[in-house]
Write a protein that holds these residues in place. Sequence first.
Motif, mmCIF file in Angstrom:
data_model
loop_
_atom_site.group_PDB
_atom_site.id
_atom_site.type_symbol
_atom_site.label_atom_id
_atom_site.label_comp_id
_atom_site.label_asym_id
_atom_site.label_seq_id
_atom_site.Cartn_x
_atom_site.Cartn_y
_atom_site.Cartn_z
ATOM 1 N N ILE A 116 1.263 -1.820 2.183
ATOM 2 C CA ILE A 116 -0.169 -1.713 1.933
ATOM 3 C C ILE A 116 -0.405 -0.970 0.622
ATOM 4 O O ILE A 116 0.371 -0.096 0.225
ATOM 5 N N ARG A 117 -1.498 -1.291 -0.046
ATOM 6 C CA ARG A 117 -1.866 -0.579 -1.270
ATOM 7 C C ARG A 117 -2.048 0.913 -0.986
ATOM 8 O O ARG A 117 -2.399 1.312 0.127
ATOM 9 N N THR A 118 -1.842 1.736 -2.003
ATOM 10 C CA THR A 118 -1.986 3.182 -1.838
ATOM 11 C C THR A 118 -3.457 3.568 -1.765
ATOM 12 O O THR A 118 -4.341 2.803 -2.184
ATOM 13 N N GLN A 119 -3.703 4.762 -1.268
ATOM 14 C CA GLN A 119 -5.077 5.252 -1.139
ATOM 15 C C GLN A 119 -5.776 5.290 -2.494
ATOM 16 O O GLN A 119 -6.945 4.904 -2.614
ATOM 17 N N GLU A 120 -5.076 5.715 -3.524
ATOM 18 C CA GLU A 120 -5.695 5.796 -4.852
ATOM 19 C C GLU A 120 -5.993 4.407 -5.403
ATOM 20 O O GLU A 120 -7.043 4.180 -6.008
ATOM 21 N N GLU A 121 -5.069 3.464 -5.195
ATOM 22 C CA GLU A 121 -5.309 2.085 -5.633
ATOM 23 C C GLU A 121 -6.555 1.514 -4.962
ATOM 24 O O GLU A 121 -7.399 0.882 -5.612
ATOM 25 N N LEU B 82 -3.186 -5.092 8.905
ATOM 26 C CA LEU B 82 -2.491 -6.368 9.104
ATOM 27 C C LEU B 82 -3.181 -7.218 10.173
ATOM 28 O O LEU B 82 -3.220 -8.447 10.072
ATOM 29 N N GLU B 83 -3.712 -6.556 11.187
ATOM 30 C CA GLU B 83 -4.427 -7.281 12.247
ATOM 31 C C GLU B 83 -5.620 -8.029 11.663
ATOM 32 O O GLU B 83 -5.843 -9.217 11.949
ATOM 33 N N GLU B 84 -6.393 -7.340 10.826
ATOM 34 C CA GLU B 84 -7.559 -7.972 10.204
ATOM 35 C C GLU B 84 -7.142 -9.042 9.208
ATOM 36 O O GLU B 84 -7.794 -10.082 9.077
ATOM 37 N N ALA B 85 -6.037 -8.799 8.484
ATOM 38 C CA ALA B 85 -5.566 -9.783 7.502
ATOM 39 C C ALA B 85 -5.141 -11.076 8.188
ATOM 40 O O ALA B 85 -5.436 -12.178 7.704
ATOM 41 N N ASP B 86 -4.451 -10.966 9.303
ATOM 42 C CA ASP B 86 -4.036 -12.148 10.049
ATOM 43 C C ASP B 86 -5.253 -12.881 10.619
ATOM 44 O O ASP B 86 -5.334 -14.109 10.570
ATOM 45 N N ARG B 87 -6.208 -12.112 11.118
ATOM 46 C CA ARG B 87 -7.391 -12.723 11.756
ATOM 47 C C ARG B 87 -8.230 -13.480 10.721
ATOM 48 O O ARG B 87 -8.664 -14.607 10.959
ATOM 49 N N TRP C 78 -5.314 -8.821 -0.922
ATOM 50 C CA TRP C 78 -4.969 -7.812 -1.947
ATOM 51 C C TRP C 78 -4.424 -6.556 -1.278
ATOM 52 O O TRP C 78 -3.431 -5.989 -1.727
ATOM 53 N N LEU C 79 -5.048 -6.134 -0.208
ATOM 54 C CA LEU C 79 -4.615 -4.922 0.495
ATOM 55 C C LEU C 79 -3.181 -5.025 0.983
ATOM 56 O O LEU C 79 -2.415 -4.060 0.903
ATOM 57 N N VAL C 80 -2.804 -6.195 1.484
ATOM 58 C CA VAL C 80 -1.454 -6.359 2.044
ATOM 59 C C VAL C 80 -0.473 -6.900 1.004
ATOM 60 O O VAL C 80 0.636 -7.301 1.334
ATOM 61 N N ARG C 81 -0.898 -6.926 -0.245
ATOM 62 C CA ARG C 81 -0.046 -7.340 -1.376
ATOM 63 C C ARG C 81 0.463 -8.767 -1.209
ATOM 64 O O ARG C 81 1.647 -9.055 -1.460
ATOM 65 N N TYR C 82 -0.394 -9.661 -0.791
ATOM 66 C CA TYR C 82 0.012 -11.050 -0.603
ATOM 67 C C TYR C 82 0.507 -11.637 -1.921
ATOM 68 O O TYR C 82 -0.209 -11.653 -2.919
ATOM 69 N N MET C 83 1.752 -12.081 -1.927
ATOM 70 C CA MET C 83 2.414 -12.654 -3.098
ATOM 71 C C MET C 83 2.409 -11.689 -4.285
ATOM 72 O O MET C 83 2.569 -12.097 -5.441
ATOM 73 N N ASP C 84 2.203 -10.388 -4.001
ATOM 74 C CA ASP C 84 2.215 -9.341 -5.027
ATOM 75 C C ASP C 84 1.240 -9.625 -6.169
ATOM 76 O O ASP C 84 1.471 -9.213 -7.318
#
Length: 392
Positions: A207-212, A335-340, A376-382
């Motif tokens: 997951i992206r960092t808090q600052e990001e 991740l739960e929200e990203a999948d949903r 973006w949050l889960v770094r999909y395909m970076d």
Amino acid sequence: MNQCTLYISIKGYEKITEAIRTAFGDKQVQLSPDGNQITVVDKKLFSKTTVTFSLMTLDGNPGEFEPMIRGMYGFFSQIETPHEHIQAKVLKQISALNAAVGIVSSKEIDPDTMNRILEAASRVHAVLFLPTGQLLNPEGKVVLSAQGESEVEDFTVTVSTDLIDAHIQSSPSAEARKERNMALLTEQGVPVIEHLPVIDGDEFAAIRTQEEIAARATALCMIAMYGADLAEGADIKEAKEFIEGVIELYGASSFFTEKERAFLESDSPDPTDAIQFAWMYECYWVLLWSLGYAEELGYPDSVCDVQAAVDALRLAGNFETFLEQAKVRPKADILEEADRIYRYDWACVDARIKGNPAPAGLNDGVVLERHRALNWLVRYMDAEWDDVSTDT
């Protein structure tokens, strides 16, 4: 015109052959021994027409396919067009192509043959390139022409699940998440498909960092405020002066992407861009949720509470406080929200392809922007923000 080309991103090349055979099912169809060429023969009383379909794939012909795609990308990237959002999606689609079907007719391609070609294109989500430099969607509408023209308001990028799966690391946690969300969507009356892949499991996802997240959220809030002001007819000079003051107050000048900076700095911003950037409130809301500023995302059937979203940043007073008061949610929750949202978006895209409204009251615009933010949050395909894709 007696030739054209279908371009496709697909898993299972045999589906292309099936689509062509089905579209020309009442004609004489001949398949070559290697399966890479189909000849359709239409015999009439005093004439005969043949249409030959020749398949080329990235796997089977990399030496020919890759230069062809690079040339196609170069051609469309150099077109000057007011439809830049369409152009960006076309280029993304070109980058994802892994098959092409060259079509040559012994006579001029008549309307009936063209309709059948488009029917085949629809079955495999292909685009059709004409010698005139026009790229058509399966409905026969011009997505983008050599003159920069377009007949569509949007364009859905289709990516082979082979390409998507290459970036996915499954696990029991990922499979369990998929099953939970499929069951939930079914209860909500949202269509699901079993073969839609999982997203990365807890063990592999980053997951992206808090600052990001805080920096991106700040930028999205400001670009959405500015875009919404312009979309509502505000004076450009006054709106620009206001947002520049807010950016300075929060020390946010370095938070913006190249596309966002271009929009902020333009003396005559495109109205279409203004509307698109106003939609960033929905992305911002997702990031607020991930930072703990919003209790829940809720069902994506309506736009977010814009005032509450803006207040979260405004009440912090400065970026440092906004960052310090945030608390990133657990990876599993994100991740739960990203999948949903991935599954919600598939349902919306499927409905749109079939010419139907989004199912179960879903707002497809909200779904799309949430999907963008969560990917973006889960770094999909970076991918960085300007390049985040929402593949379904």
